[in-house]
Scaffold this motif. Sequence first.
Motif, PDB file in Angstrom:
ATOM      1  N   HIS A  22       0.321  -1.100  -0.464  1.00  0.00           N
ATOM      2  CA  HIS A  22       0.261  -0.091  -0.337  1.00  0.00           C
ATOM      3  C   HIS A  22       0.940   0.945   0.194  1.00  0.00           C
ATOM      4  CE1 HIS A  22      -3.981  -1.502  -0.247  1.00  0.00           C
ATOM      5  NE2 HIS A  22      -3.123  -2.321   0.993  1.00  0.00           N
ATOM      6  N   GLN A  23       2.036   1.688   0.505  1.00  0.00           N
ATOM      7  CA  GLN A  23       3.095   2.063   1.164  1.00  0.00           C
ATOM      8  C   GLN A  23       3.777   2.847  -0.760  1.00  0.00           C
ATOM      9  OE1 GLN A  23       5.348   4.081   4.951  1.00  0.00           O
ATOM     10  NE2 GLN A  23       3.604   2.502   5.470  1.00  0.00           N
ATOM     11  N   LYS A  25       2.421   1.535  -2.865  1.00  0.00           N
ATOM     12  CA  LYS A  25       0.925   2.268  -3.730  1.00  0.00           C
ATOM     13  C   LYS A  25       0.989   3.357  -4.047  1.00  0.00           C
ATOM     14  CE  LYS A  25      -3.808   1.792  -5.415  1.00  0.00           C
ATOM     15  NZ  LYS A  25      -4.695   0.836  -5.118  1.00  0.00           N
ATOM     16  N   ASN A  26       0.769   4.201  -2.971  1.00  0.00           N
ATOM     17  CA  ASN A  26       0.855   5.021  -2.908  1.00  0.00           C
ATOM     18  C   ASN A  26       2.184   6.170  -3.595  1.00  0.00           C
ATOM     19  OD1 ASN A  26      -1.506   4.890  -1.277  1.00  0.00           O
ATOM     20  ND2 ASN A  26      -0.963   5.271   0.564  1.00  0.00           N
ATOM     21  N   LEU A  27       3.151   5.656  -3.253  1.00  0.00           N
ATOM     22  CA  LEU A  27       4.438   6.776  -3.043  1.00  0.00           C
ATOM     23  C   LEU A  27       4.215   6.162  -5.083  1.00  0.00           C
ATOM     24  CD1 LEU A  27       7.232   5.680  -1.215  1.00  0.00           C
ATOM     25  CD2 LEU A  27       6.279   7.578  -1.146  1.00  0.00           C
ATOM     26  N   GLU A  29       2.057   6.508  -7.245  1.00  0.00           N
ATOM     27  CA  GLU A  29       0.602   7.094  -7.930  1.00  0.00           C
ATOM     28  C   GLU A  29       0.584   8.776  -7.423  1.00  0.00           C
ATOM     29  OE1 GLU A  29      -3.021   5.259  -6.060  1.00  0.00           O
ATOM     30  OE2 GLU A  29      -2.809   3.646  -7.650  1.00  0.00           O
ATOM     31  N   ILE A  30       1.173   8.977  -6.818  1.00  0.00           N
ATOM     32  CA  ILE A  30       1.836   9.898  -6.132  1.00  0.00           C
ATOM     33  C   ILE A  30       2.968  10.932  -6.970  1.00  0.00           C
ATOM     34  CG2 ILE A  30       2.763  11.963  -4.652  1.00  0.00           C
ATOM     35  CD1 ILE A  30       1.615  10.434  -2.408  1.00  0.00           C
ATOM     36  N   SER A  92       0.972   2.923 -11.119  1.00  0.00           N
ATOM     37  CA  SER A  92       0.406   1.963  -9.913  1.00  0.00           C
ATOM     38  C   SER A  92       0.742   0.766  -9.711  1.00  0.00           C
ATOM     39  CB  SER A  92      -0.889   2.380 -10.070  1.00  0.00           C
ATOM     40  OG  SER A  92      -2.092   1.710  -8.784  1.00  0.00           O
ATOM     41  N   THR A  95      -1.683  -4.239  -5.450  1.00  0.00           N
ATOM     42  CA  THR A  95      -0.921  -4.786  -4.038  1.00  0.00           C
ATOM     43  C   THR A  95      -1.582  -6.622  -3.705  1.00  0.00           C
ATOM     44  OG1 THR A  95      -3.799  -3.770  -3.099  1.00  0.00           O
ATOM     45  CG2 THR A  95      -2.116  -2.815  -3.052  1.00  0.00           C
TER      46      THR A  95
END
Length: 455
Positions: A22-23, A25-27, A29-30, A92, A95
């Motif tokens: 998840h972390q 993925k967030n990195l 996508e940002i 992305s 996950t």
Amino acid sequence: MTTQTYSNQDIRAPFSVTDLNHQVKNLLEISFANVWVQGEISNFSRPSSGHWYFTLKDEKAQIRCAMFRNKNLKVKSLPGEGDKLVISGRVSLYTGRGDYQLIVDTLQPAGRGNLHQAFEQLKKKLLKEGLFDEENKRQLPSFPKHIGIVTSPTGAAIRDIISVFGRRCPMIELTLFPAQVQGEDAAKTLVQAIRSANEVPDLDALIVGRGGGSLEDLWPFNEESVARAIFASTIPIVSAVGHETDFTIADFVADSRAPTPSAAAEQLSPDQQELAQTIDNLEQRLEDALERYLLSKSRIIISLTERLKPPETMLSEKLRHVQDLSRRLMSSLQQRLELHKNTVDSQLQTLRIYSPLHQIEAKQARVTHLHTRMANLTGRHLAGKNEQFAITLAKLNAMSPLHTLARGYSAVVDKENRIIKSLSQTEPGQSIKVFIEDGSIGAKVTELDPSGRIL
């Protein structure tokens, strides 16, 4: 085997696999929220869900891609194995498997991005110059006699146009101005064909177009030289490039846009069957109107015929009418004469009343009457004034100093003729003057005696 020992200070709280994914993925996508990637498509699949899954690769690497149904519905043509594409989207991570992937928003064949950018730049430029303004658009003719066509002489477009004109209105003359519609020299030949068409004096309109194709195939109709040739044309132009979903710069500049070449032919060709039906309807309406008109006039003629009388009857009626008018004229003259006579008599009576002699006599009588009244009033007024004068005179005499002197009294004044009424106003040796009834006496004061008063 070597064993390494760690202290408690080196050991930190571990991530779970889910948290780590998840972390990451967030990195991703940002950091890669909107990227453009170019590559070759492979392993394309389209399951029943409607989503697209494929791999984008180049010579050294590859990335999994997913394009969801709500996005791929906007794509005009289905991509194939080995197609080179330019893709936009976000990076992305799936996950569940820890797979790194690209979520696709748009895709287009490689090379179309530059064409699209050039299209938008030219569109903005020509829009700013006013080439798209409605006020510059010319009206298409309703019943053209001669139509020019700028297209390829061997393409499907010319066959479709000729077919539509032949079916709808074969009497319209068609003239082909051949031009290449794709390739490097296409824009030049299109411009030359449009200019040649403008040299023909009796052309009513011009169709410029071709059948469908890729963006690259249609690109000559996005060239600035073609757009300016269309704008400079003195003949109304219908742009008919590609299919209904295709838009070119030529469509915006032309006086009218047709989604296809066949539609352009339909715009400019009145349907002969519809025209024939319209003519039949107008002919029937004209016949009905003429029949109604003749029927109306026949009724008027019949009515006038029934009202028409023999000449003897009409002459007798006119004679009686003339006699009646004569009697009415004589009666009217007599009435007018009587009226004028009464008016004259009235005016004579008025003249007598307002005659100068009559007015003079009346004024003389009034003057005599006023003179008598004035004499009487004057006498009475003078008598009253005389009586009033006598009374006033008697009062005046009673109050007059002379009357007092006549009774034996005298008046004493000093040298300034001021009356001396008190001992305080004089002194011994002062010169004084004493007035009596018949004159005055000069004297001097010799003594002041306060007790010497008249009792």
